[in-house]
Design an enzyme around this catalytic site. Structure first.
Site, mmCIF file in Angstrom:
data_model
loop_
_atom_site.group_PDB
_atom_site.id
_atom_site.type_symbol
_atom_site.label_atom_id
_atom_site.label_comp_id
_atom_site.label_asym_id
_atom_site.label_seq_id
_atom_site.Cartn_x
_atom_site.Cartn_y
_atom_site.Cartn_z
ATOM 1 C CG HIS A 127 49.951 3.107 26.365
ATOM 2 N ND1 HIS A 127 49.989 4.312 25.718
ATOM 3 C CD2 HIS A 127 51.232 2.639 26.354
ATOM 4 C CE1 HIS A 127 51.230 4.570 25.316
ATOM 5 N NE2 HIS A 127 52.005 3.570 25.695
ATOM 6 C CG ASP A 186 58.997 3.696 30.359
ATOM 7 O OD1 ASP A 186 58.085 4.117 29.634
ATOM 8 O OD2 ASP A 186 58.806 3.252 31.497
ATOM 9 C CE1 TYR A 220 47.588 9.913 26.923
ATOM 10 C CE2 TYR A 220 46.687 8.928 24.951
ATOM 11 C CZ TYR A 220 47.762 9.179 25.779
ATOM 12 O OH TYR A 220 49.003 8.690 25.469
#
Length: 850
Positions: free
Chosen positions: A272, A302, A532
């Site tokens: 992120h 993950d 995004y």
């Protein structure tokens, strides 16, 4: 042709006049004009149309007729091409014309890339000058807007400094909120956004003492001498200029490529980053890496392992990473649900994903609507504290045993949904034999699970009966999936058992589904704004979701890398320390995409020798993170550059540090909680769809720069700066994103720029989406706005079934049978497997904290 020549000449002359007017009117624009002395020329290939521009000590001179050897030049194939491309370069221009001309070599550039970029900046940013944005307040501050991965903010600035931040409160001009009428009551969310605590504290991080405010080099690192890699993480740093930093950076990149060949440069980010479609790690970073040629670090799944690697094989949803669709569930819950079981589910702490406290008010409605609540979690979660209800404190990693015992009760008492099992699933009889103990001699009774989970058999039996007696929503994970249980060593079994329980409950009946009021608000799902994951300005149609929906709407020059080598993120240390590693592609377009092997090093490609680390540190996020520290001083890395905001984590192991700025100090645009291509319609966690123009609230502190500006400066020295930017500023890219979306159909750019946000009106109460899974239960063609399945995935009529081989929920996964029927880590059918590090093991006795 004659008319095109005349139009092109008029546009060129008009460009000159506008430059002179804007230079006199706007000091910031005048500063750009005065920055360099150079000559730029624009002409057709035969010079039939030609104009030169000379910038000298702040003056602008111009004339017609071709001059030899300008500092930079734009050459167009024909006058028609010149006119179209110049129009395309305008803020509201047709970018398709620009892309078409570029990819077909009908427009060529030459000369000094730095000066070419400067000319394009002077010519292309005039309409940005004097733009009014922000709202003046009575206390002397100006209120701006920004977005974070914890919600949108109002940002109050005075004298160039952030004074405070608050959640956005909607005004009377914003779209009305939705209302759900259920059980004789009306439910309407508050007229404001919510913000995570960490986002509310971002002002402190902007002015943190740990901010990196200038380029720095490790004190005992000499790129022309002794590099002392053994001292990474120990050495001090000294400040250097941007010129010196860029010289070192570019010199090392050329050296690595010339010495070792393509693939020698590895690039990695965290999962992120600061919010915004243009500044996100999938945007400019992908474009930059594709230009230079990069060995990408591939992000393993993950965060949602159990769902992607396990559940997807039993009910599909690979494009959602194995988690479920959730359309219009809030209305279904408030009208029809009687029991909600939160299982490894704490959305008040995990915020679903990116959605702050948007769902909190909806969970407060549970009591008002008379819906009973149960929590299954080792931890008495914040959500349990908010909603109350019965709490079952399972031992970590044992939830699958409890799920199997619940199924045992349903099977032996014959209370499961037999219609659904017979008509909408396959393989149930085989799993039934396992649950009853006919295959291994161990019936999965509530008594059997008691020593595993620590939950009394009588309580499990009572819960199983309650779940079948009432219309039940299974709140598995933070939204319609995820959850700490799926991240455990045997997390695939918990996630798969949740799918099985949903099937036995009859998922899709009114009031029966998977969810916990975190997702499924009745918002407009047909209003287009990219997330995004679509890749922003990247032009990358392979490594992002750009090709799905954005490329045709915001055309940009395609970018791709010739280097096909990748490194699995969980195996970076082993790769750097010279070991061959094998990973598997996180390709979510199909269930079988996860079976594609990724060997490192790739045949014929050099192992990595340089590491460009971007953003967050792996030290606090990966497993056995001492490996990541050790690789810096024991591995084969000859050069490490870290592009970061704060001096922490892996930044302290770099040879060269490049100072990035925060999202408060640059332009961007994005929608709260919308990642789109990774999880479609994730913004349905919010009570309102809020698209935010992330104002440049303050100037970058010190010598820090935006990530995309850092990439541009690097590429400028490699003569790729103009190719990277396409002659567009960061605000210009925001406008391109605005124009590519449906926002531009609802509000003018000028109004959006000033106000900073737009609230998308929710669907009319009589025109909302159908409830998730209802189509499947009823046997209809899928009528929810779901991206998957792809047509190639359907063995029957398209959109009549799930993504699995049979089109049904599969208790025995055919995709896993085809892959490896003897796989002991992920057998084709869910069974209970105690974790090798779980309660009662030798490891747990040594390190009991789970």
């Amino acid at each position: 042709m004659k008319l095109a020549k005349q139009k092109s000449k008029v546009v060129l002359f008009g460009l000159l006049q506008m430059m002179r007017i804007y230079k006199g009117r706007y000091p910031a624009y005048r500063k750009e004009v005065e920055k360099y002395n150079f000559t730029a020329q624009m002409r057709t290939r035969d010079a039939g149309v030609c104009r030169w521009f000379k910038f000298e000590d702040g003056r602008i001179k111009s004339g017609t007729g071709r001059i030899e050897k300008p500092d930079c030049e734009l050459v167009f194939w024909t006058p028609e091409e010149m006119y179209l491309i110049m129009m395309a370069m305008m803020p509201d221009g047709n970018k398709l014309d620009f892309v078409h001309a570029t990819k077909n070599m009908r427009a060529e550039i030459s000369g000094d890339d730095k000066l070419l970029y400067q000319f394009l900046k002077i010519a292309g940013t005039m309409l940005e000058q004097g733009a009014k944005y922000g709202t003046p307040m009575r206390d002397g501050t100006t209120r701006y807007t920004t977005n974070t991965n914890g919600g949108p903010l109002f940002v109050y600035v005075k004298d160039g400094k952030i004074i405070r931040t608050t959640p956005i409160e909607f005004d009377d001009d914003d779209a009305p909120s939705w209302t759900i009428h259920a059980r004789g009551k009306s439910f309407t969310p508050p007229r404001k956004t919510t913000v995570c605590s960490y986002s509310q504290c971002l002002k402190s991080s902007v002015y943190s003492k740990d901010r990196i405010l200038s380029p720095m080099i490790r004190e005992d690192f000499d790129p022309k001498g002794n590099r002392n890699p053994q001292n990474r993480g120990k050495s001090g740093y000294r400040k250097i200029s941007w010129d010196d930093a860029l010289d070192i950076m570019v010199s090392e990149m050329y050296r690595i490529k010339e010495t070792y060949g393509p693939g020698g440069i590895m690039n990695c980010s965290g999962s992120h980053h600061s919010w915004g479609n243009i500044g996100y790690w999938l945007s400019g970073r992908r474009r930059y890496g594709n230009i230079i040629g990069t060995t990408w670090v591939v992000h393993n799944h993950d965060s949602w392992e159990g769902w992607f690697w396990g559940a997807a094989h039993h009910w599909g949803h690979s494009m959602r990473l194995g988690i479920s669709e959730s359309y219009n569930q809030v209305e279904d819950i408030l009208k029809n649900c009687e029991l909600m079981v939160f299982w490894s589910s704490d959305p008040e702490a995990s915020h679903g994903v990116y959605a702050a406290y948007e769902g909190a008010v909806r969970r407060l409605w549970l009591k008002e609507a008379g819906i009973e609540v149960v929590h299954i979690d080792p931890f008495h979660s914040y959500t349990a504290g908010l909603t109350g209800g019965k709490w079952f404190a399972t031992k970590p990693g044992t939830s699958a045993a409890m799920a199997h015992a619940i199924a045992y009760v349903w099977i032996t008492e014959n209370t499961y949904d037999k219609f659904f099992i017979e008509n909408r699933t396959t393989g149930f009889e085989e799993w039934k034999k396992y649950v009853l103990g006919e295959t291994d001699g161990v019936p999965k009774t509530p008594e059997w699970q008691e020593p595993e989970t620590g939950i009394a058999a009588k309580d499990v039996r009572a819960l199983a009966r309650l779940m079948q007696k009432k219309r039940t929503y299974l709140g598995a994970g933070g939204m319609s999936g995820f959850g700490g249980a799926c991240r455990y060593a045997t997390g695939v079994e918990w996630a798969r058992s949740m799918v099985y329980l949903c099937a036995m409950l009859g998922i899709g009946k009114p009031g029966v589904n998977i969810g916990n009021l975190q997702c499924g608000t009745p918002l407009d799902t047909r209003f287009y704004f990219p997330g995004y994951a679509e890749g922003g300005m990247s032009g990358d149609v392979g490594g992002t979701a750009n090709a799905v929906s954005l490329y045709q709407k915001m055309p940009t020059v395609i970018s791709m890398s010739s280097v096909k080598q990748t490194v699995p993120r969980l195996r970076i240390p082993e790769a750097v320390m010279g070991k061959g590693v094998l990973g598997y592609a996180p390709d979510s377009s199909a269930i079988e995409g996860q079976f594609l092997p990724m060997p490192y090093p790739h045949p014929g490609i050099t192992p990595v020798r340089m590491y460009h680390k971007y953003g967050g540190s792996h030290f606090g996020a990966m497993s056995d993170t001492a490996r990541y520290a050790r690789m810096y001083y024991e591995g084969t890395l000859e050069f490490v550059v870290n592009q970061s905001i704060w001096f922490e984590g892996e930044a302290t192991y770099a040879d060269l540090i490049l100072p990035a700025c925060t999202s408060f100090e640059r332009w961007d645009i994005g929608e709260t909680a919308n990642c789109s291509g990774y999880i479609p319609m994730l913004q349905l966690q919010n009570n309102h769809r809020t698209i935010v123009l992330q104002h440049k609230c303050i100037e970058p502190l010190g010598e820090s720069r935006s990530d995309n500006e850092i990439y541009r400066m690097i590429l400028e020295r490699m003569n790729f700066g103009s190719y990277f930017t396409e002659g567009t500023s960061e605000l210009g890219w925001c406008r391109r994103m605005f124009n590519a979306s449906d926002v531009s159909k609802r509000i003018s750019w000028e109004d959006f720029l000033k106000k900073g946000y737009y609230v998308v009106p929710a669907f009319d109460e009589n025109n909302r989406d159908p409830v998730a899974w209802n189509w499947f239960y009823d046997g209809r063609v899928c009528d929810t706005p779901e991206l998957g399945n792809l047509p190639s995935d359907d063995s029957q009529k398209w959109r009549t079934g799930l993504q699995t081989v049979s089109g049904k929920i599969e208790f025995v996964a055919n995709s896993l049978l085809r892959y490896d029927p003897n796989d002991t880590e992920r057998p084709p059918m869910s069974i209970y497997r105690p974790s090798w590090e779980g309660p009662g093991t030798e490891l747990a006795e040594k390190w009991p904290y789970q």
